[in-house]
Write a protein that holds these residues in place. Structure first.
Motif, PDB file in Angstrom:
ATOM      1  N   VAL A 162      -5.201  20.783  30.028  1.00 32.09           N
ATOM      2  CA  VAL A 162      -4.848  21.954  29.341  1.00 32.09           C
ATOM      3  C   VAL A 162      -3.574  22.718  29.753  1.00 32.09           C
ATOM      4  O   VAL A 162      -2.768  23.120  28.776  1.00 32.09           O
ATOM      5  N   ILE A 163      -3.277  22.869  31.001  1.00 32.10           N
ATOM      6  CA  ILE A 163      -1.883  23.658  31.399  1.00 32.10           C
ATOM      7  C   ILE A 163      -0.835  22.748  31.054  1.00 32.10           C
ATOM      8  O   ILE A 163       0.121  23.189  30.696  1.00 32.10           O
ATOM      9  N   MET A 164      -1.142  21.378  31.063  1.00 30.35           N
ATOM     10  CA  MET A 164       0.259  20.530  30.948  1.00 30.35           C
ATOM     11  C   MET A 164       0.444  20.418  29.506  1.00 30.35           C
ATOM     12  O   MET A 164       1.625  20.562  28.659  1.00 30.35           O
ATOM     13  N   ARG A 165      -0.545  20.850  28.555  1.00 33.14           N
ATOM     14  CA  ARG A 165      -0.296  20.833  27.057  1.00 33.14           C
ATOM     15  C   ARG A 165       0.334  22.146  26.724  1.00 33.14           C
ATOM     16  O   ARG A 165       1.113  22.246  25.972  1.00 33.14           O
ATOM     17  N   LEU A 166       0.086  23.143  27.586  1.00 30.76           N
ATOM     18  CA  LEU A 166       0.730  24.461  27.463  1.00 30.76           C
ATOM     19  C   LEU A 166       1.990  24.345  27.625  1.00 30.76           C
ATOM     20  O   LEU A 166       2.956  25.118  27.178  1.00 30.76           O
ATOM     21  N   ILE A 167       2.506  23.652  28.803  1.00 28.04           N
ATOM     22  CA  ILE A 167       3.690  23.319  28.984  1.00 28.04           C
ATOM     23  C   ILE A 167       4.590  22.772  27.932  1.00 28.04           C
ATOM     24  O   ILE A 167       5.707  23.093  27.695  1.00 28.04           O
ATOM     25  N   MET A 168       4.123  21.661  27.286  1.00 25.40           N
ATOM     26  CA  MET A 168       4.593  21.192  26.442  1.00 25.40           C
ATOM     27  C   MET A 168       4.902  21.983  25.259  1.00 25.40           C
ATOM     28  O   MET A 168       5.696  22.121  24.555  1.00 25.40           O
ATOM     29  N   MET A 169       3.984  23.047  24.949  1.00 31.32           N
ATOM     30  CA  MET A 169       4.124  23.972  23.826  1.00 31.32           C
ATOM     31  C   MET A 169       5.402  24.695  23.990  1.00 31.32           C
ATOM     32  O   MET A 169       6.348  25.144  23.188  1.00 31.32           O
ATOM     33  N   PHE A 170       5.544  25.296  25.202  1.00 31.52           N
ATOM     34  CA  PHE A 170       6.656  25.891  25.672  1.00 31.52           C
ATOM     35  C   PHE A 170       8.011  25.183  25.436  1.00 31.52           C
ATOM     36  O   PHE A 170       9.111  25.835  25.255  1.00 31.52           O
ATOM     37  N   MET A 171       7.788  23.871  25.875  1.00 27.57           N
ATOM     38  CA  MET A 171       9.281  23.219  25.990  1.00 27.57           C
ATOM     39  C   MET A 171       9.819  23.090  24.644  1.00 27.57           C
ATOM     40  O   MET A 171      10.851  22.973  24.367  1.00 27.57           O
ATOM     41  N   ILE A 183       8.019  23.082  34.455  1.00 29.41           N
ATOM     42  CA  ILE A 183       8.894  21.899  33.604  1.00 29.41           C
ATOM     43  C   ILE A 183       9.306  20.969  34.735  1.00 29.41           C
ATOM     44  O   ILE A 183       9.263  19.737  34.464  1.00 29.41           O
ATOM     45  N   THR A 184       9.537  21.313  36.006  1.00 29.41           N
ATOM     46  CA  THR A 184       9.683  20.557  37.049  1.00 29.41           C
ATOM     47  C   THR A 184       8.797  19.397  37.480  1.00 29.41           C
ATOM     48  O   THR A 184       8.740  18.296  37.560  1.00 29.41           O
ATOM     49  N   LEU A 185       7.518  20.133  37.604  1.00 29.41           N
ATOM     50  CA  LEU A 185       6.400  19.196  37.959  1.00 29.41           C
ATOM     51  C   LEU A 185       6.119  18.305  36.831  1.00 29.41           C
ATOM     52  O   LEU A 185       5.754  17.123  36.963  1.00 29.41           O
ATOM     53  N   GLU A 186       6.062  18.795  35.336  1.00 27.04           N
ATOM     54  CA  GLU A 186       6.014  17.634  34.495  1.00 27.04           C
ATOM     55  C   GLU A 186       6.893  16.596  34.203  1.00 27.04           C
ATOM     56  O   GLU A 186       6.585  15.432  34.186  1.00 27.04           O
ATOM     57  N   ALA A 187       8.155  16.862  34.744  1.00 30.13           N
ATOM     58  CA  ALA A 187       9.315  15.814  34.666  1.00 30.13           C
ATOM     59  C   ALA A 187       9.267  15.156  35.798  1.00 30.13           C
ATOM     60  O   ALA A 187       9.351  13.871  35.533  1.00 30.13           O
ATOM     61  N   VAL A 188       8.752  15.493  36.929  1.00 29.20           N
ATOM     62  CA  VAL A 188       8.660  14.554  38.093  1.00 29.20           C
ATOM     63  C   VAL A 188       7.317  13.765  38.009  1.00 29.20           C
ATOM     64  O   VAL A 188       7.621  12.601  38.321  1.00 29.20           O
ATOM     65  N   GLU A 189       6.367  14.240  37.299  1.00 28.35           N
ATOM     66  CA  GLU A 189       5.266  13.537  37.156  1.00 28.35           C
ATOM     67  C   GLU A 189       5.403  12.300  36.053  1.00 28.35           C
ATOM     68  O   GLU A 189       5.176  10.974  36.213  1.00 28.35           O
ATOM     69  N   VAL A 209       0.975  13.417  45.065  1.00 29.20           N
ATOM     70  CA  VAL A 209       2.342  13.792  45.692  1.00 29.20           C
ATOM     71  C   VAL A 209       3.004  14.886  45.023  1.00 29.20           C
ATOM     72  O   VAL A 209       3.414  15.837  45.735  1.00 29.20           O
ATOM     73  N   ALA A 210       3.524  14.963  43.696  1.00 26.42           N
ATOM     74  CA  ALA A 210       4.301  15.695  43.142  1.00 26.42           C
ATOM     75  C   ALA A 210       3.481  17.278  42.973  1.00 26.42           C
ATOM     76  O   ALA A 210       4.057  18.364  43.321  1.00 26.42           O
ATOM     77  N   SER A 211       2.181  17.256  43.170  1.00 23.26           N
ATOM     78  CA  SER A 211       1.447  18.537  43.052  1.00 23.26           C
ATOM     79  C   SER A 211       1.477  19.248  44.361  1.00 23.26           C
ATOM     80  O   SER A 211       1.264  20.609  44.376  1.00 23.26           O
ATOM     81  N   PHE A 212       1.884  18.584  45.294  1.00 20.83           N
ATOM     82  CA  PHE A 212       2.181  19.413  46.697  1.00 20.83           C
ATOM     83  C   PHE A 212       3.662  19.325  46.963  1.00 20.83           C
ATOM     84  O   PHE A 212       4.116  20.410  47.331  1.00 20.83           O
ATOM     85  N   THR A 213       4.601  18.679  46.683  1.00 19.56           N
ATOM     86  CA  THR A 213       5.950  18.555  47.168  1.00 19.56           C
ATOM     87  C   THR A 213       6.619  19.264  46.191  1.00 19.56           C
ATOM     88  O   THR A 213       7.582  20.213  46.741  1.00 19.56           O
ATOM     89  N   VAL A 214       6.353  19.476  44.879  1.00 27.22           N
ATOM     90  CA  VAL A 214       7.201  20.468  44.075  1.00 27.22           C
ATOM     91  C   VAL A 214       6.951  21.831  44.157  1.00 27.22           C
ATOM     92  O   VAL A 214       7.861  22.920  44.223  1.00 27.22           O
ATOM     93  N   PRO A 215       5.477  22.269  44.207  1.00 30.76           N
ATOM     94  CA  PRO A 215       5.225  23.719  44.580  1.00 30.76           C
ATOM     95  C   PRO A 215       5.883  24.111  45.671  1.00 30.76           C
ATOM     96  O   PRO A 215       6.452  25.104  45.829  1.00 30.76           O
TER      97      PRO A 215
END
Length: 424
Positions: A187-196, A279-285, A294-300
């Motif tokens: 759901v959070i990732m869908r929200l990110i796409m809406m804002f993008m 946006i960074t986390l979405e792009a990295v994944e 990995v991304a959920s730890f390194t990016v934040p």
């Protein structure tokens, strides 16, 4: 469905159009209380930009918690998290040390402050920085809800990891909760796409407001300092990260920069690693192919402690202030600058105005007048845009290298052409 190439093009159009229109407004209305400035720039455009930033910040805490808890719960054992953590922290410290070393080398070659011959008549009062003991204690939350409400990202990260590890070891109940967390993460990732989808409009509003109020006049008096910082940022961005991706990750840098370019534009416009974090986390994944655990730890973590761009500003500013006040800090002083700024990037994580706080720490450590910070504040807002883009690129670089070393990088995604991203 979002096409990354079209999104990047629209963001760049919004940035350039906002810069041009804002600069025209600045030339047309030198008075801050004119109708255009009051009702259009500081009214309509400022509202649009502020809502865009607020919308991005809205997602930061839930995204970090759900994504990191999901990632930690999917790790097969605790040693994986330990390895990932050590590699990530070590790489962040290394790139920060390289950044400030480059800054000192280039700045001492260009000599941006020679000939200014200033006295300590300016005034700057830095915010008090926390002690190392207090920093270590503050990493661990006493109230996770309070940490989330205050946006204390280090505490949120620690709590999310603990929850994820507990879920991983909780058998069937943990599996049910993991599925729920995965749903929330979707759901959070869908929200990110809406804002993008509306990002180019928000970025346009931000750029109009900034350049209508500042213009380029603030750069004129400090052009040599400004350009020195820009040159080092470009060197670190183009060379250090490319070499790291190639040598440590064994990956072609071209694919990395091509996939990550939209995020750089976001970071430039928002001037905030935390606001850009979703946006960074979405792009990295989904763009670079780094697995969620990995991304959920390194990016934040990178958005909280990784400050290569800020370290570059501190290195150049130290040389500039020393030369402007005719103070020789010697080679030992420069080595102390590297050590202090590198460690301070973690020690002051999450503190508002962190760039100027760590610069004050560095100046005090080598005996330079803290008042010198007042000299560079005028152009710091514009430089902050550039160094934020460098900061988030560093986060993605380290994430990609760590994922590659752990066998958690999807090479098909990394090497593939830019494709539309579709949520289900």
């Amino acid at each position: 469905m979002i096409n990354r190439a079209i999104l990047t093009r629209n963001i760049l159009i919004g940035m350039v159009a906002g810069l041009i229109l804002g600069s025209l407004f600045h030339l047309m209305t030198p008075s801050a209380d004119g109708i255009i400035m009051t009702y259009l720039v500081n009214g309509l455009f400022d509202i649009g930009g502020s809502i865009f930033i607020a919308s991005l910040k809205l997602l930061v805490v839930p995204l970090v918690f759900f994504s990191l808890a999901c990632g930690a719960s999917n790790l097969s054992d605790g040693s994986s998290m330990g390895r990932i953590g050590l590699k990530t922290l070590g790489l962040y410290l290394m790139t920060t040390a390289v950044a400030i070393s480059l800054a000192l080398i280039v700045a001492t070659t260009i000599d941006p402050g020679i000939g200014m011959n200033l006295s300590t008549s300016t005034e700057f009062i830095p915010k008090e920085s926390p002690t190392l003991k207090q920093v270590l204690i503050n990493i661990f939350p006493t109230n996770p809800l309070k940490a989330m409400a205050e946006g204390n990202m280090l505490q949120v990260i620690v709590f999310a990891i603990l929850v994820g590890v507990a879920i991983n070891r909780c058998g069937e109940p943990g599996a049910r909760i993991r599925e729920t967390l995965n749903d929330w993460n979707g759901v959070i990732m869908r929200l990110i796409m809406m804002f993008m989808m509306v990002a180019p409009i928000g970025i346009f509003c931000l750029m109009v407001t900034l350049f209508a109020n500042m213009g380029f006049s603030a750069i004129a008096d400090l052009i040599k300092y400004f350009m020195t910082v820009v040159v080092v940022l470009l060197i670190h961005f183009a060379l250090t990260y490319s070499i790291a991706i190639r040598t440590l990750g064994g990956l072609p840098a071209f694919h990395f920069y091509r996939k990550f370019s939209p995020v750089m534009a976001y970071a430039f416009s928002t001037s905030s690693s935390n606001a850009t974090l979703p946006i960074t986390l979405e792009a990295v994944e989904h763009g670079l192919g780094v697995k969620n655990e990995v991304a959920s730890f390194t990016v934040p973590l990178g958005a909280t402690i990784n400050m290569d761009g800020t370290a570059i500003m501190q290195g150049v500013a130290t040389v500039f202030i020393a030369q402007a006040f005719n103070i020789d800090i010697s080679m030992t002083g420069y080595l102390m600058v590297i050590l202090t700024a590198t460690l301070a990037s973690i020690g002051t994580a999450g503190v508002p105005g962190v760039g100027l706080i760590t610069l004050a720490l560095v100046l005090q450590q080598v005996g330079l007048p803290v008042e010198g910070i007042a000299l560079i504040i005028g152009v710091d807002r514009l430089l902050d845009m550039m160094r934020t883009a460098v900061n988030v690129t560093g986060d993605a670089t380290v994430s990609t290298i760590v994922a590659r070393s752990e066998g958690k990088l999807d090479m098909e995604v990394f090497r593939g052409n830019s494709k539309p991203v579709t949520e289900t």
